[in-house]
Design a protein around this motif. Structure first.
Motif: not given
Ligand code: SAM
Length: 260
Positions: A6, A42, A46, A77
């Protein structure tokens, strides 16, 4: 500690305890579930073919961080959420107010392979980092980062549209200083086609917007309430506010569609 998935890092919280530690949650006010849910969902949604890749996102975040930019970009997100909204509106021309290092811009410019973004940022260091990040992401030819005060630049862009020197926008993401939100929104509503979407970030602020101690005293809260009230009265748009929790704590976005 920095998470390659992230790009979330503890470096910003230099005076804070390590990212993800119990103390960190206490100091930042985050609920561990919000952060974990953000990270896990996520990672699931993703997927490998999603653009921008996780590698590009992580690199962009790291570059912002190493350049000393504050940790105030959208979460992965949230970035994906605004990108999906841009896809829903089939956005070919996007306006962003508040670029920082281009993290949200990278999501927006990838709404489609032909989407073009105009993004306004006042600080030269932020503009430089954003341009480097956009180059790294292969988006330099589809994103124009304009340096300057959005309050002054938006009227000039509007004039360009009125003179047919620039296309109307299909999607606007407002994420700059919170005191001028209504000015940005008002211009955005005049610069967009019917069916366009306008999103304003950070309009809930952990519920501060309904805190009786703040609603008459805190300038940011006063201006956000004014924004929400004026948008509610605005016959150009239909709108709602969506509360959000996650890696970025408890906040929310105002979402408006142009042309009732
Ligand atoms: C929250 S950050 C933007 C984050 C970015 N949208 C993202 O999610 O990656 C806000 C940015 O707006 C810029 N800004 C603040 N006031 C501005 C103004 N009047 N005109 C243009 N940019 C401004 C700040 O310098 C900062 O980089």
């Amino acid at each position: 500690m920095w998470s390659p998935l992230t790009g979330i890092s503890s470096l910003f919280f230099k005076s804070h305890p390590p990212y993800g530690s119990q103390e960190w949650y206490k100091v930042t006010g985050r609920d561990p579930r919000w952060v974990s849910v953000d990270e896990w969902t996520f990672e699931q949604t993703h997927n490998r073919i999603a653009i921008p890749s996780k590698e590009v996102l992580a690199k962009a975040f790291k570059h912002q961080e190493e350049s000393g930019l504050p940790d105030i970009s959208v979460s992965p997100s949230q970035g994906k959420y605004i990108q999906l909204q841009a896809k829903i509106t089939n956005a070919q021309h996007i306006l962003e107010v508040g670029t920082l290092g281009g993290y949200s811009t990278i999501f927006l410019a990838n709404a489609s392979p032909t989407t073009r973004v105009t993004s306004i940022e006042s600080l030269s260091l932020h503009v430089q980092v954003a341009r480097e990040n956009l180059e790294m992401a292969g988006l330099a030819d589809r994103v124009e980062v304009i340096q300057g005060d959005a309050v002054a630049i938006l009227p000039a862009l509007l004039k360009d549209i009125e003179n047919s020197q620039r296309e109307k926008f299909d999607f606007v993401f407002i994420d700059a200083d919170k005191l001028n939100n209504w000015v940005y929104f008002d211009h955005a509503a005049n610069m967009t086609r019917p069916g366009a979407c306008i999103i304003v970030d950070n309009v809930v602020r952990r519920g501060a917007i309904i805190d009786p101690k703040l609603i008459d005293t805190d300038e940011t809260v006063i201006k956000i309430r004014e924004l929400i009230e004026r948008v509610g009265d605005d016959s150009r748009v239909d709108s709602t506010v969506l509360q959000m929790v996650g890696d970025k704590n408890y906040d929310g976005m105002l979402i408006a569609v142009v042309g009732r």
